[in-house]
Write a protein that holds these residues in place. Sequence first.
Motif, PDB file in Angstrom:
ATOM      1  N   GLU A 121       0.762  -1.178   0.105  1.00 25.89           N
ATOM      2  CA  GLU A 121      -0.029   0.020   0.165  1.00 25.89           C
ATOM      3  C   GLU A 121       0.808   1.199   0.049  1.00 25.89           C
ATOM      4  OE1 GLU A 121      -2.839  -0.069   3.140  1.00 25.89           O
ATOM      5  OE2 GLU A 121      -4.099  -1.503   2.070  1.00 25.89           O
ATOM      6  N   ASN A 122       0.288   2.245  -0.491  1.00 26.04           N
ATOM      7  CA  ASN A 122       0.878   3.509  -0.741  1.00 26.04           C
ATOM      8  C   ASN A 122       0.686   4.248   0.949  1.00 26.04           C
ATOM      9  OD1 ASN A 122       1.840   3.423  -3.277  1.00 26.04           O
ATOM     10  ND2 ASN A 122      -0.337   3.961  -3.991  1.00 26.04           N
ATOM     11  N   PRO A 123       1.418   5.351   1.086  1.00 25.67           N
ATOM     12  CA  PRO A 123       1.323   6.024   2.439  1.00 25.67           C
ATOM     13  C   PRO A 123      -0.231   6.779   2.471  1.00 25.67           C
ATOM     14  CG  PRO A 123       3.419   6.562   1.580  1.00 25.67           C
ATOM     15  CD  PRO A 123       2.692   5.651   0.383  1.00 25.67           C
ATOM     16  N   ARG A 124      -0.637   6.871   3.549  1.00 26.25           N
ATOM     17  CA  ARG A 124      -2.199   7.082   3.677  1.00 26.25           C
ATOM     18  C   ARG A 124      -2.296   8.624   4.143  1.00 26.25           C
ATOM     19  NH1 ARG A 124      -4.333   2.432   7.531  1.00 26.25           N
ATOM     20  NH2 ARG A 124      -2.217   2.687   8.258  1.00 26.25           N
ATOM     21  N   ALA A 125      -1.099   9.317   4.424  1.00 25.05           N
ATOM     22  CA  ALA A 125      -1.320  10.445   4.996  1.00 25.05           C
ATOM     23  C   ALA A 125      -0.216  11.465   4.451  1.00 25.05           C
ATOM     24  CB  ALA A 125      -1.566  10.683   6.627  1.00 25.05           C
ATOM     25  N   ALA A 126      -0.086  12.682   4.877  1.00 25.73           N
ATOM     26  CA  ALA A 126       1.190  13.530   4.457  1.00 25.73           C
ATOM     27  C   ALA A 126       1.897  13.794   5.542  1.00 25.73           C
ATOM     28  CB  ALA A 126       0.299  14.855   3.710  1.00 25.73           C
ATOM     29  N   LEU A 127       1.886  13.263   6.681  1.00 25.40           N
ATOM     30  CA  LEU A 127       2.914  13.400   7.731  1.00 25.40           C
ATOM     31  C   LEU A 127       4.159  12.726   7.520  1.00 25.40           C
ATOM     32  CD1 LEU A 127       0.692  13.756  10.856  1.00 25.40           C
ATOM     33  CD2 LEU A 127       1.408  15.368   9.298  1.00 25.40           C
ATOM     34  N   TYR A 128       5.210  13.296   7.216  1.00 23.25           N
ATOM     35  CA  TYR A 128       6.444  12.620   7.035  1.00 23.25           C
ATOM     36  C   TYR A 128       7.546  12.499   8.185  1.00 23.25           C
ATOM     37  CZ  TYR A 128       4.943  11.843   2.235  1.00 23.25           C
ATOM     38  OH  TYR A 128       4.043  11.470   1.270  1.00 23.25           O
ATOM     39  N   PRO A 129       8.747  11.850   8.095  1.00 20.96           N
ATOM     40  CA  PRO A 129       9.603  12.017   9.382  1.00 20.96           C
ATOM     41  C   PRO A 129      10.012  13.322   9.855  1.00 20.96           C
ATOM     42  CG  PRO A 129      10.102  10.068   7.962  1.00 20.96           C
ATOM     43  CD  PRO A 129       9.072  10.894   7.086  1.00 20.96           C
ATOM     44  N   ASP A 130      10.103  14.280   8.788  1.00 18.15           N
ATOM     45  CA  ASP A 130      10.735  15.534   9.318  1.00 18.15           C
ATOM     46  C   ASP A 130       9.865  16.316  10.190  1.00 18.15           C
ATOM     47  OD1 ASP A 130       9.213  16.135   7.174  1.00 18.15           O
ATOM     48  OD2 ASP A 130      10.583  17.122   6.053  1.00 18.15           O
ATOM     49  N   TYR A 131       8.459  15.795  10.079  1.00 15.84           N
ATOM     50  CA  TYR A 131       7.342  16.727  10.732  1.00 15.84           C
ATOM     51  C   TYR A 131       7.524  16.311  12.304  1.00 15.84           C
ATOM     52  CZ  TYR A 131       2.777  18.774  11.175  1.00 15.84           C
ATOM     53  OH  TYR A 131       1.870  19.708  11.616  1.00 15.84           O
ATOM     54  N   PHE A 132       8.295  15.264  12.784  1.00 14.21           N
ATOM     55  CA  PHE A 132       8.580  14.956  13.872  1.00 14.21           C
ATOM     56  C   PHE A 132       9.511  15.821  14.569  1.00 14.21           C
ATOM     57  CE2 PHE A 132       7.664  10.200  12.755  1.00 14.21           C
ATOM     58  CZ  PHE A 132       6.207  10.197  13.667  1.00 14.21           C
ATOM     59  N   SER A 133      10.045  16.467  13.832  1.00  8.22           N
ATOM     60  CA  SER A 133      11.177  17.498  14.442  1.00  8.22           C
ATOM     61  C   SER A 133      10.454  18.777  14.877  1.00  8.22           C
ATOM     62  CB  SER A 133      12.249  17.974  13.463  1.00  8.22           C
ATOM     63  OG  SER A 133      11.709  18.532  12.131  1.00  8.22           O
ATOM     64  N   THR A 134       9.323  19.047  14.836  1.00  8.30           N
ATOM     65  CA  THR A 134       8.585  20.166  15.237  1.00  8.30           C
ATOM     66  C   THR A 134       7.610  19.886  16.295  1.00  8.30           C
ATOM     67  OG1 THR A 134       6.504  19.775  13.600  1.00  8.30           O
ATOM     68  CG2 THR A 134       8.436  21.060  12.730  1.00  8.30           C
ATOM     69  N   ALA A 135       7.352  20.618  16.945  1.00  2.00           N
ATOM     70  CA  ALA A 135       6.429  20.715  18.331  1.00  2.00           C
ATOM     71  C   ALA A 135       4.909  20.105  17.631  1.00  2.00           C
ATOM     72  CB  ALA A 135       6.465  21.781  19.139  1.00  2.00           C
ATOM     73  N   ALA A 136       4.430  20.780  16.839  1.00  2.00           N
ATOM     74  CA  ALA A 136       3.243  20.430  15.921  1.00  2.00           C
ATOM     75  C   ALA A 136       2.988  19.033  15.556  1.00  2.00           C
ATOM     76  CB  ALA A 136       2.856  21.489  15.005  1.00  2.00           C
ATOM     77  N   GLY A 137       4.276  18.665  14.957  1.00  2.00           N
ATOM     78  CA  GLY A 137       4.169  17.262  14.442  1.00  2.00           C
ATOM     79  C   GLY A 137       4.220  16.141  15.617  1.00  2.00           C
ATOM     80  N   VAL A 138       4.998  16.347  16.737  1.00  2.79           N
ATOM     81  CA  VAL A 138       4.983  15.493  17.829  1.00  2.79           C
ATOM     82  C   VAL A 138       3.670  15.491  18.444  1.00  2.79           C
ATOM     83  CG1 VAL A 138       5.999  14.967  19.946  1.00  2.79           C
ATOM     84  CG2 VAL A 138       7.211  15.560  18.299  1.00  2.79           C
ATOM     85  N   GLN A 139       3.136  16.942  18.709  1.00  2.00           N
ATOM     86  CA  GLN A 139       1.783  16.692  19.231  1.00  2.00           C
ATOM     87  C   GLN A 139       0.636  16.067  18.273  1.00  2.00           C
ATOM     88  OE1 GLN A 139       0.025  20.668  19.153  1.00  2.00           O
ATOM     89  NE2 GLN A 139      -1.730  20.034  20.611  1.00  2.00           N
ATOM     90  N   ALA A 140       0.886  16.033  16.946  1.00  2.00           N
ATOM     91  CA  ALA A 140      -0.184  15.404  16.131  1.00  2.00           C
ATOM     92  C   ALA A 140      -0.117  13.993  16.417  1.00  2.00           C
ATOM     93  CB  ALA A 140       0.209  15.615  14.586  1.00  2.00           C
ATOM     94  N   ALA A 141       1.368  13.383  16.527  1.00  2.00           N
ATOM     95  CA  ALA A 141       1.593  12.097  16.759  1.00  2.00           C
ATOM     96  C   ALA A 141       1.065  11.342  17.916  1.00  2.00           C
ATOM     97  CB  ALA A 141       3.200  11.717  16.474  1.00  2.00           C
ATOM     98  N   VAL A 142       1.395  12.416  18.931  1.00  2.00           N
ATOM     99  CA  VAL A 142       0.765  11.797  20.275  1.00  2.00           C
ATOM    100  C   VAL A 142      -0.793  11.766  20.392  1.00  2.00           C
ATOM    101  CG1 VAL A 142       0.617  12.305  22.752  1.00  2.00           C
ATOM    102  CG2 VAL A 142       3.147  12.474  21.461  1.00  2.00           C
ATOM    103  N   VAL A 143      -1.376  12.720  19.988  1.00  2.00           N
ATOM    104  CA  VAL A 143      -2.636  12.797  19.896  1.00  2.00           C
ATOM    105  C   VAL A 143      -3.312  11.914  19.070  1.00  2.00           C
ATOM    106  CG1 VAL A 143      -3.074  15.189  20.875  1.00  2.00           C
ATOM    107  CG2 VAL A 143      -3.138  14.780  18.207  1.00  2.00           C
ATOM    108  N   GLY A 144      -2.828  11.573  17.942  1.00  2.00           N
ATOM    109  CA  GLY A 144      -3.249  10.459  16.977  1.00  2.00           C
ATOM    110  C   GLY A 144      -3.189   8.957  17.829  1.00  2.00           C
ATOM    111  N   ILE A 145      -2.031   8.716  18.870  1.00  2.00           N
ATOM    112  CA  ILE A 145      -2.097   7.578  19.399  1.00  2.00           C
ATOM    113  C   ILE A 145      -3.052   7.644  20.516  1.00  2.00           C
ATOM    114  CG2 ILE A 145      -0.746   6.118  20.688  1.00  2.00           C
ATOM    115  CD1 ILE A 145       0.311   6.686  17.818  1.00  2.00           C
ATOM    116  N   TYR A 146      -3.366   8.471  20.966  1.00  2.00           N
ATOM    117  CA  TYR A 146      -4.487   8.617  22.273  1.00  2.00           C
ATOM    118  C   TYR A 146      -5.884   8.347  21.371  1.00  2.00           C
ATOM    119  CZ  TYR A 146      -2.030  10.482  26.012  1.00  2.00           C
ATOM    120  OH  TYR A 146      -1.289  10.783  27.247  1.00  2.00           O
ATOM    121  N   ASN A 147      -5.930   8.937  20.210  1.00  2.00           N
ATOM    122  CA  ASN A 147      -7.169   8.603  19.129  1.00  2.00           C
ATOM    123  C   ASN A 147      -7.328   7.318  19.078  1.00  2.00           C
ATOM    124  OD1 ASN A 147      -9.513   9.525  17.914  1.00  2.00           O
ATOM    125  ND2 ASN A 147      -8.390   9.195  15.730  1.00  2.00           N
TER     126      ASN A 147
END
Length: 649
Positions: free
Chosen positions: A29-55
């Motif tokens: 399968e192809n990637p399913r969203a537009a968040l890539y590894p470099d997004y983890f280097s931003t506070a917003a990216g980490v927040q998105a990752a963490v709240v996604g796990i809570y979800n």
Amino acid sequence: MKIFNKSSFMIAAAAVLSLTTGCKKLLEENPRAALYPDYFSTAAGVQAAVVGIYNDLRGSFSGEGLVFYYDGTDENIPGGSAGTVAPLFNSFRGITSSNGPDITGLYVDINTLNGVFKFASAITDPTARTQYVAQAKFLRGFLYFYLVQTYGGLTATQKSGIPLHTTFLTTAITSDAPAPLTDIYNLIIQDFTDAAANLPNTITNTNPFSAGGVGKSATAATAKAYLAKAYLTRAYTEAKQSTDFQQAADITASLIASKGTYGLDLWQDYWDEHKPANDYGKENMFAIDYGGISDPNYTGYTLQGSGGYGLNQLYVLARQNYVGPGVDNVTGIDAVPQVYSTAKPGMLRDVYNGRPYVRLAPNKPYTMDVAFADQIHDTRYDATFQTFWICNKTTAAGTQSNGALKGALIPTSNVSLSSFNVPVDGDTAILMPSTDVTMARRDAFKGLIITPRQFNALNFPTVKKFDDPLRTGTGDFSSRPIIMMRFSEVYLMNAEANYMLGNVSNAVTSLNVLRQRAAYRTTTDAALTAKNQFYVTSATMADANATNAAAMLLTPTQVALLSIPNNTTDKNTRCGMDLILEEYSRELYGDPRRWYDLVRTQQLVRRNQMYNPNGGANVQAYHARWPIPQGLINNVLSGPAYPQNNGYN
């Protein structure tokens, strides 16, 4: 704990692992969203990752699959509408890798968290970096703890278990192997330890994982409570260390002593713990949120039917079908099982009484006869179970046993099919008293009486403590959170750890705190208690509470029981663990947990033999691990085949 929409935050670079649900085609399968590894280097990216796990936790604790927490235990039996799979868990026959619980899809979330750890050092704001990584640490520890309790790990006697992934994967893997149980617990304990050191003590309105300061994302106290539970759980396993029970005792004692620091405490009234207004109150430490608070960032919830993502179905699972029974006293009305007519039902489905799924029922020989045997001094039975239903429709007068007519039922005047209206008047259509009754009592009662000896998979007191007053339709599920850690459990864990250490006085102290709290009743509670049961008035409340509190203190006989070591084999001899597990039942009945409590304390086999007539003869030690899901096995396409847990095909 408030969580963003599921569809918004799937991490594209988090590879679809070989052990996620789905089989070979997922690898292409192809990637399913537009968040890539470099997004983890931003506070917003980490927040998105963490709240996604809570979800994602919503999906793991939603739906009818929750029954595997309950069936195959002393507390529950499959309900009359349980279907075909739940009875397999209750009987311990026919459980396979294809029908067991499959929560290995959580490895996608674990990979996302591993991405946080890999890239978060690039976040320039040190405060945000510390807080966000701490949340990620807690979540990875929580997920691995959940997985290892369900499937286990590799030991000298166990040939399989879960894999351990601690690095961020950007390409799919096709080989995997179970990890040593010791390594898994070391990671869990380290993650919880790191999280406890850096998480905030309380949730404030600046918390990025909360809606305006409301919710139950992890705090330092949450991490410490789970750290204590991890030590406590490991202490019974082949990976145990000599200090594990002491660590659990010390951490829980510290949490209790420092409860003010963390904004924690017990409600004076046990009923208050389960009121919707207190879902985010001082006694609830960690919750999986379902969008009960309106916020565009955190909801994705549709009440009616099966709409929305991750619906909370907990309130419907142990709810009897109150719509069917009629009010006639027919031949066999006093028999076991009860025979009743369906010709004159006094109930229709309304919002207040809810949606009856009938997937679970209390196991009466244990739940009513042992755990909740004392319904006078202890208010927890009345707070947990609905035992009467107020007539909500016009009903023809029922017949007495001699054929004469009873009086006609008067329905409540405020029945509603679109809002949660507590009945303000009306006669009782169904009553479940705490004792047997005479036929004369049945004939004098306008409705239907179902006595304890008649409780079964169809007729039983309903678990009411999860009821959701925000529902607006008769088919609604719930928007309330599922509480995963309550402060009362900290006292229970402290008692359990001290019992296993032989510190009887400390165990007694913690148990007595909960037992005396359970004696407290109010006149407000009395309005929701059947009049044939024990309740208080303004005139009797003070004296009754004082008398009951004294009666709830552990007796010398019970204290002596706590001196008898954990007996995991002899079903005819009681030990202190029986007393503690019964307290777990009274305090936390209905929470998704009982199978795990029995497994942890090595009581799964013995207590099923004591109280489960369907499964007691079949349960074996290997049932303390559910089978490795077939999807995980199938997706290991290279290298050694993934082994199945002991005892399963």
